[in-house]
Motif scaffolding. Sequence first.
Motif, PDB file in Angstrom:
ATOM      1  N   ALA A 183    -133.359 -34.301 -17.089  1.00 46.37           N
ATOM      2  CA  ALA A 183    -134.303 -34.294 -15.963  1.00 46.37           C
ATOM      3  C   ALA A 183    -133.716 -33.580 -14.754  1.00 46.37           C
ATOM      4  O   ALA A 183    -134.395 -32.779 -14.098  1.00 46.37           O
ATOM      5  CB  ALA A 183    -134.681 -35.728 -15.609  1.00 46.37           C
ATOM      6  N   LEU A 184    -132.451 -33.859 -14.447  1.00 45.54           N
ATOM      7  CA  LEU A 184    -131.801 -33.206 -13.305  1.00 45.54           C
ATOM      8  C   LEU A 184    -131.688 -31.703 -13.519  1.00 45.54           C
ATOM      9  O   LEU A 184    -131.987 -30.908 -12.615  1.00 45.54           O
ATOM     10  CB  LEU A 184    -130.413 -33.809 -13.089  1.00 45.54           C
ATOM     11  N   MET A 185    -131.290 -31.290 -14.705  1.00 45.79           N
ATOM     12  CA  MET A 185    -131.096 -29.871 -14.975  1.00 45.79           C
ATOM     13  C   MET A 185    -132.413 -29.107 -14.975  1.00 45.79           C
ATOM     14  O   MET A 185    -132.476 -27.963 -14.510  1.00 45.79           O
ATOM     15  CB  MET A 185    -130.348 -29.694 -16.293  1.00 45.79           C
ATOM     16  N   HIS A 186    -133.469 -29.728 -15.473  1.00 47.26           N
ATOM     17  CA  HIS A 186    -134.795 -29.097 -15.388  1.00 47.26           C
ATOM     18  C   HIS A 186    -135.195 -28.904 -13.925  1.00 47.26           C
ATOM     19  O   HIS A 186    -135.718 -27.852 -13.536  1.00 47.26           O
ATOM     20  CB  HIS A 186    -135.838 -29.948 -16.114  1.00 47.26           C
ATOM     21  N   ARG A 187    -134.949 -29.906 -13.128  1.00 51.72           N
ATOM     22  CA  ARG A 187    -135.335 -29.841 -11.713  1.00 51.72           C
ATOM     23  C   ARG A 187    -134.549 -28.777 -10.956  1.00 51.72           C
ATOM     24  O   ARG A 187    -135.092 -28.100 -10.080  1.00 51.72           O
ATOM     25  CB  ARG A 187    -135.125 -31.212 -11.077  1.00 51.72           C
ATOM     26  N   LYS A 188    -133.284 -28.608 -11.294  1.00 57.89           N
ATOM     27  CA  LYS A 188    -132.416 -27.665 -10.585  1.00 57.89           C
ATOM     28  C   LYS A 188    -132.340 -26.301 -11.262  1.00 57.89           C
ATOM     29  O   LYS A 188    -131.706 -25.378 -10.738  1.00 57.89           O
ATOM     30  CB  LYS A 188    -131.001 -28.242 -10.460  1.00 57.89           C
ATOM     31  N   ASP A 189    -132.986 -26.129 -12.403  1.00 62.89           N
ATOM     32  CA  ASP A 189    -132.952 -24.871 -13.158  1.00 62.89           C
ATOM     33  C   ASP A 189    -131.525 -24.522 -13.582  1.00 62.89           C
ATOM     34  O   ASP A 189    -131.109 -23.362 -13.512  1.00 62.89           O
ATOM     35  CB  ASP A 189    -133.578 -23.722 -12.360  1.00 62.89           C
ATOM     36  N   TRP A 190    -130.771 -25.518 -14.010  1.00 64.68           N
ATOM     37  CA  TRP A 190    -129.430 -25.308 -14.544  1.00 64.68           C
ATOM     38  C   TRP A 190    -129.537 -25.171 -16.070  1.00 64.68           C
ATOM     39  O   TRP A 190    -130.210 -25.949 -16.730  1.00 64.68           O
ATOM     40  CB  TRP A 190    -128.521 -26.487 -14.224  1.00 64.68           C
ATOM     41  N   THR A 191    -128.831 -24.194 -16.625  1.00 63.96           N
ATOM     42  CA  THR A 191    -128.906 -23.955 -18.066  1.00 63.96           C
ATOM     43  C   THR A 191    -127.945 -24.856 -18.831  1.00 63.96           C
ATOM     44  O   THR A 191    -128.341 -25.566 -19.755  1.00 63.96           O
ATOM     45  CB  THR A 191    -128.621 -22.476 -18.374  1.00 63.96           C
ATOM     46  N   THR A 192    -126.659 -24.797 -18.508  1.00 63.53           N
ATOM     47  CA  THR A 192    -125.693 -25.757 -19.041  1.00 63.53           C
ATOM     48  C   THR A 192    -124.862 -26.271 -17.875  1.00 63.53           C
ATOM     49  O   THR A 192    -124.859 -25.687 -16.788  1.00 63.53           O
ATOM     50  CB  THR A 192    -124.725 -25.143 -20.085  1.00 63.53           C
ATOM     51  N   VAL A 193    -124.147 -27.364 -18.102  1.00 64.45           N
ATOM     52  CA  VAL A 193    -123.157 -27.840 -17.143  1.00 64.45           C
ATOM     53  C   VAL A 193    -121.795 -27.356 -17.623  1.00 64.45           C
ATOM     54  O   VAL A 193    -121.404 -27.631 -18.758  1.00 64.45           O
ATOM     55  CB  VAL A 193    -123.163 -29.381 -17.026  1.00 64.45           C
ATOM     56  N   ASP A 194    -121.087 -26.614 -16.776  1.00 63.78           N
ATOM     57  CA  ASP A 194    -119.787 -26.074 -17.163  1.00 63.78           C
ATOM     58  C   ASP A 194    -118.695 -27.042 -16.721  1.00 63.78           C
ATOM     59  O   ASP A 194    -118.224 -27.014 -15.577  1.00 63.78           O
ATOM     60  CB  ASP A 194    -119.587 -24.698 -16.522  1.00 63.78           C
ATOM     61  N   LEU A 195    -118.312 -27.918 -17.642  1.00 62.18           N
ATOM     62  CA  LEU A 195    -117.230 -28.864 -17.400  1.00 62.18           C
ATOM     63  C   LEU A 195    -115.917 -28.179 -17.777  1.00 62.18           C
ATOM     64  O   LEU A 195    -115.764 -27.724 -18.920  1.00 62.18           O
ATOM     65  CB  LEU A 195    -117.421 -30.119 -18.241  1.00 62.18           C
ATOM     66  N   VAL A 196    -114.993 -28.071 -16.835  1.00 65.06           N
ATOM     67  CA  VAL A 196    -113.770 -27.311 -17.090  1.00 65.06           C
ATOM     68  C   VAL A 196    -112.537 -28.117 -16.713  1.00 65.06           C
ATOM     69  O   VAL A 196    -112.591 -29.024 -15.882  1.00 65.06           O
ATOM     70  CB  VAL A 196    -113.761 -25.968 -16.319  1.00 65.06           C
TER      71      VAL A 196
END
Length: 279
Positions: A183-196
């Motif tokens: 839900a958060l990623m759809h709202r923010k238009d984020w494709t993936t979360v880059d955890l590094v």
Amino acid sequence: MEILRYVAFSADRAGGNPAGVVLDATGADEVKMLATAAEVGYSETAFVVPSDDNGTLVVRYFSPLAEVPFCGHATIATAVAYAHRHGPGRLLLHTKAGPVPVTTAIDTDGAVTASLESVAPRTASISEADLAELLKALRWSVEDLDPALPPRAAYAGAWHPVIAAAERARLADLDYDMPALTALMHRKDWTTVDLVWRESHTEFHARNPFPPGGVVEDPATGAAAAALGGYLRELQLIALPATFTVHQGADMGRPSTISVSVPEEAGTGIGVTGTAVLI
């Protein structure tokens, strides 16, 4: 349509990130492309429409659930598949994110390597509220973060929040709330979360949740690697020009290796290099 299946960012079919490649999708509409991507079931399938210009291709990328503007591993897979059919050389891909030049070459061992140049990267701040929501969905805390690599949303064809772990163990333990993160990623238009996690200035380890695409985790994410390169340059967190390696997929049993090159000049595209093999 002829659907090819490649593994990108690995010379081993058991590693890397699988991608579907359709080298001639002439006449296929969005509905057909999305249905085909869902049938293939990989995180991305690339659909190519050749143009009258030799080496100039229109490319669209679909996950099983939606179209994305740019995908790094499917670009590498497409370029290698094209080289297998037509020989190595230079391509110009017209993507929804913009033009992406790609060069392919044959190594001494016969493997085909592809190098792409991303569109101009940029970063944006993440609000305290959005960061708190993101960390809650990841089941991370502020204490888990590396203070030397501040959270930012980074772009090099698609948006990815860059979230750096202070310890490798935190990165290894991925157990997130998929509905909340989706839900958060759809709202923010984020494709993936880059955890590094930064092992050194030339070695990074990454994991990439991709719930908007219907995928729990991506084993190799070239677009996020390019975005990370732009992030490091813009925030002056790396000596320039730079080359570093992103190791991804090991925690899920599909080890991948992504080479990233960061030019010194601000605003220039980030280079991403890898190989791909036919499944």
